[in-house]
Design a protein around this motif. Structure first.
Motif, PDB file in Angstrom:
ATOM      1  N   ASP A 288       0.833  -1.211   0.000  1.00  0.00           N
ATOM      2  CA  ASP A 288       0.000   0.000   0.000  1.00  0.00           C
ATOM      3  C   ASP A 288       0.864   1.258   0.000  1.00  0.00           C
ATOM      4  OD1 ASP A 288      -2.302  -1.476  -0.005  1.00  0.00           O
ATOM      5  OD2 ASP A 288      -2.613  -1.380   2.167  1.00  0.00           O
ATOM      6  N   GLU A 292       0.529   4.267  -2.775  1.00  0.00           N
ATOM      7  CA  GLU A 292       0.267   5.653  -2.390  1.00  0.00           C
ATOM      8  C   GLU A 292       1.323   6.596  -2.975  1.00  0.00           C
ATOM      9  OE1 GLU A 292      -0.561   8.373   1.618  1.00  0.00           O
ATOM     10  OE2 GLU A 292       0.181   6.320   1.822  1.00  0.00           O
ATOM     11  N   GLU A 295       0.792   7.142  -6.712  1.00  0.00           N
ATOM     12  CA  GLU A 295      -0.304   8.048  -7.054  1.00  0.00           C
ATOM     13  C   GLU A 295       0.074   9.510  -6.795  1.00  0.00           C
ATOM     14  OE1 GLU A 295      -4.001   6.579  -5.203  1.00  0.00           O
ATOM     15  OE2 GLU A 295      -4.448   5.952  -7.252  1.00  0.00           O
ATOM     16  N   TYR A 456      -7.708  11.566  -9.714  1.00  0.00           N
ATOM     17  CA  TYR A 456      -6.876  11.392  -8.513  1.00  0.00           C
ATOM     18  C   TYR A 456      -7.373  12.231  -7.337  1.00  0.00           C
ATOM     19  CZ  TYR A 456      -3.528   8.834 -11.386  1.00  0.00           C
ATOM     20  OH  TYR A 456      -2.933   7.910 -12.209  1.00  0.00           O
ATOM     21  N   ILE A 459      -6.600  10.786  -3.626  1.00  0.00           N
ATOM     22  CA  ILE A 459      -5.218  10.894  -3.127  1.00  0.00           C
ATOM     23  C   ILE A 459      -4.842  12.347  -2.883  1.00  0.00           C
ATOM     24  CG2 ILE A 459      -4.070  11.021  -5.396  1.00  0.00           C
ATOM     25  CD1 ILE A 459      -2.820   9.059  -2.337  1.00  0.00           C
ATOM     26  N   ASN A 462      -6.515  13.290   0.497  1.00  0.00           N
ATOM     27  CA  ASN A 462      -5.808  12.643   1.612  1.00  0.00           C
ATOM     28  C   ASN A 462      -4.440  13.266   1.852  1.00  0.00           C
ATOM     29  OD1 ASN A 462      -7.889  10.840   2.065  1.00  0.00           O
ATOM     30  ND2 ASN A 462      -7.041   9.260   0.712  1.00  0.00           N
ATOM     31  N   SER A 463      -3.742  13.603   0.768  1.00  0.00           N
ATOM     32  CA  SER A 463      -2.409  14.208   0.902  1.00  0.00           C
ATOM     33  C   SER A 463      -2.491  15.588   1.541  1.00  0.00           C
ATOM     34  CB  SER A 463      -1.737  14.307  -0.474  1.00  0.00           C
ATOM     35  OG  SER A 463      -1.543  13.037  -1.024  1.00  0.00           O
TER      36      SER A 463
END
Length: 469
Positions: A288, A292, A295, A456, A459, A462-463
């Motif tokens: 994972d 991550e 991406e 995207y 991601i 979340n980032s």
């Protein structure tokens, strides 16, 4: 993730400053050096890079692979053991080149020059040393120190360009000498900084890594990197065969723009290699983490490339009127750093499993496709044809790297949305290679950005949350 971001920012700091210096040096160089002379300097650097690739014998990659297998106090010994043979072979080859200086120099710059062949030997020697010196700092994950050295190299290069120009004017020698001297300066400082690891002759413990292991792991890289050299240099070689130094110079002008994007590529690659090996050593089942990172890198590289392609007509103004036409060359070249950087996140399975022969297969696929593409397109389209061929070859390069990596280390990368985005960028690059900025390019740019952001979005969200924390 917080610690990871901190390490990345340490490496990014130096390259950020290098990027700013590059924004100053690239327009300066293209304005004071004529395209034909720039072409000769490009051929010198291309030829020397082949020497470095072959003489290194893949020992740099072997050093990376076995670095964490040695105790900290023994890593200097591994460093010296890794670099010894490349330096000896480089000296032997250099003597051969000096004996054959007439045909060699004529092939590179179309004139007989003992000096240029001697400079090739000097440049290859210090390049091998500096490559290992910087590699040593990278593996210790000393991002700040690495940043200082990269800044030192770029600043000294800019200074020597200005100083040497007063002597050689707009000759290719201005670029060649500035490149060599700035490398020597950085190399000297790096050796002084890590002098214990370079010059400590104490016996210590025996290395866990045997010479046979270094040879077995590193040798396939000689073949793969040599083929990669063909893959990465056939564009300039084809232009030399079918067009001449003027077209090589224009191509080099376009590449000077792409070099700024290569700085972003270099920042990530420098940071990523030691981190990836360390993560695999501690948590080999945690795929994972690699998904991550893949991406995050994909989003960043795609967004940067779209913006650069859209701004091509503005960017080209900075490198001078002598290089008019380069704006139609570099859109496809943007695919080089995109595909290379993203593939760095998907290729690690080859290295983790020590199946380095797969790098040869990747190189062969990429090189053959680029050779065929250049032979077909360069005679008809010149530098633009070389750019189209190279851009397409890098897409195959990514596919091959990812395929062979997943054979040995299964990671479920989310590639469907990636290909949707790449197709959008490719369409933008294709149209931008034929026309100056217009309403259609504007619509294609907005569409491409929207596709990337939508594909995207998770991601990205979340980032942003992690960065805020």
């Amino acid at each position: 993730m917080k610690e990871l971001l901190k390490k990345f920012m340490e490496f990014a700091l130096g390259n950020g400053i290098v990027l700013i210096i590059g924004l100053i040096s690239s327009p300066l160089i293209t304005r004071i050096i004529l395209p034909a002379e720039y072409g000769k300097a490009s051929m010198f650097i291309t030829a020397t890079s082949l020497i470095i690739v072959i003489m290194t014998l893949g020992r740099d990659q072997a050093y990376i692979r076995y670095y964490n297998d040695e105790k900290e106090y023994n890593r200097g010994k591994l460093l010296r053991k890794s670099i010894k043979l490349p330096l000896i072979l480089n000296l032997i080859l250099g003597l051969i080149l000096i004996i054959l200086y007439k045909p060699i120099s004529n092939m590179i710059i179309q004139e007989v020059s003992f000096t240029i062949v001697l400079l090739m030997l000097v440049h290859s020697t210090f390049s091998i040393i500096s490559n290992f010196a910087l590699l040593n700092i990278r593996m210790k994950q000393k991002g700040k120190i690495y940043s200082i050295f990269t800044i030192l190299n770029k600043v000294s290069y800019l200074i020597f360009i200005v100083l040497i120009f007063t002597i050689f004017k707009n000759s290719y020698m201005t670029i060649v000498l500035a490149t060599i001297i700035s490398n020597v300066v950085m190399c000297g400082v790096a050796l002084v900084y890590d002098r214990r690891e370079w010059f400590d002759s104490k016996k210590g413990e025996e290395l866990n890594t045997k010479t046979k292991e270094l040879f077995k792991y590193g040798t396939p890289f000689v073949f793969s990197m040599s083929i990669i050299w063909i893959f990465q240099s056939i564009d300039k070689i084809s232009l030399r065969m079918f067009s001449g130094y003027e077209e090589i110079g224009l191509y080099g002008g376009a590449m000077s723009i792409i070099a700024l994007l290569n700085i972003v590529q270099g920042t990530f690659t420098t940071f990523w290699t030691p981190v990836a090996y360390e993560k695999y050593a501690k948590e080999p089942e945690n795929t994972d983490f690699f998904i991550e990172i893949n991406e995050i890198v994909t989003v960043i590289m795609l967004l940067i490339s779209i913006i650069i392609i859209a701004l091509k007509d503005i960017i080209i103004m900075f490198i001078g009127s002598e290089y008019a036409g380069a704006e139609f060359i570099f859109p496809f070249l943007v695919l080089m750093p995109i595909m290379y950087t993203i593939s760095e996140t998907t290729v690690m399975g080859i290295n983790f499993s020590k199946n380095t022969k797969s790098h040869i297969y990747v190189a062969i696929i990429s090189a053959i496709s680029n050779v065929i593409g250049n032979l077909i397109l360069v005679p008809k389209y010149g530098a633009k044809g070389a750019a189209i061929s190279t851009g397409l070859a890098y897409i195959l390069f990514f596919i091959a790297r990812t395929y062979y990596s997943n054979k040995y280390y299964k990671v479920k990368y989310k590639l469907k949305k990636f290909w949707v985005c790449i197709i959008a960028v490719y369409i933008l690059a294709a149209y931008s290679s034929a026309y100056k900025f217009n309403s259609i390019i504007l619509y294609l740019t907005i569409g491409s950005l929207a596709i990337v952001l939508i594909m995207y979005r998770s991601i990205i969200i979340n980032s942003i949350k992690k960065i805020r924390k």
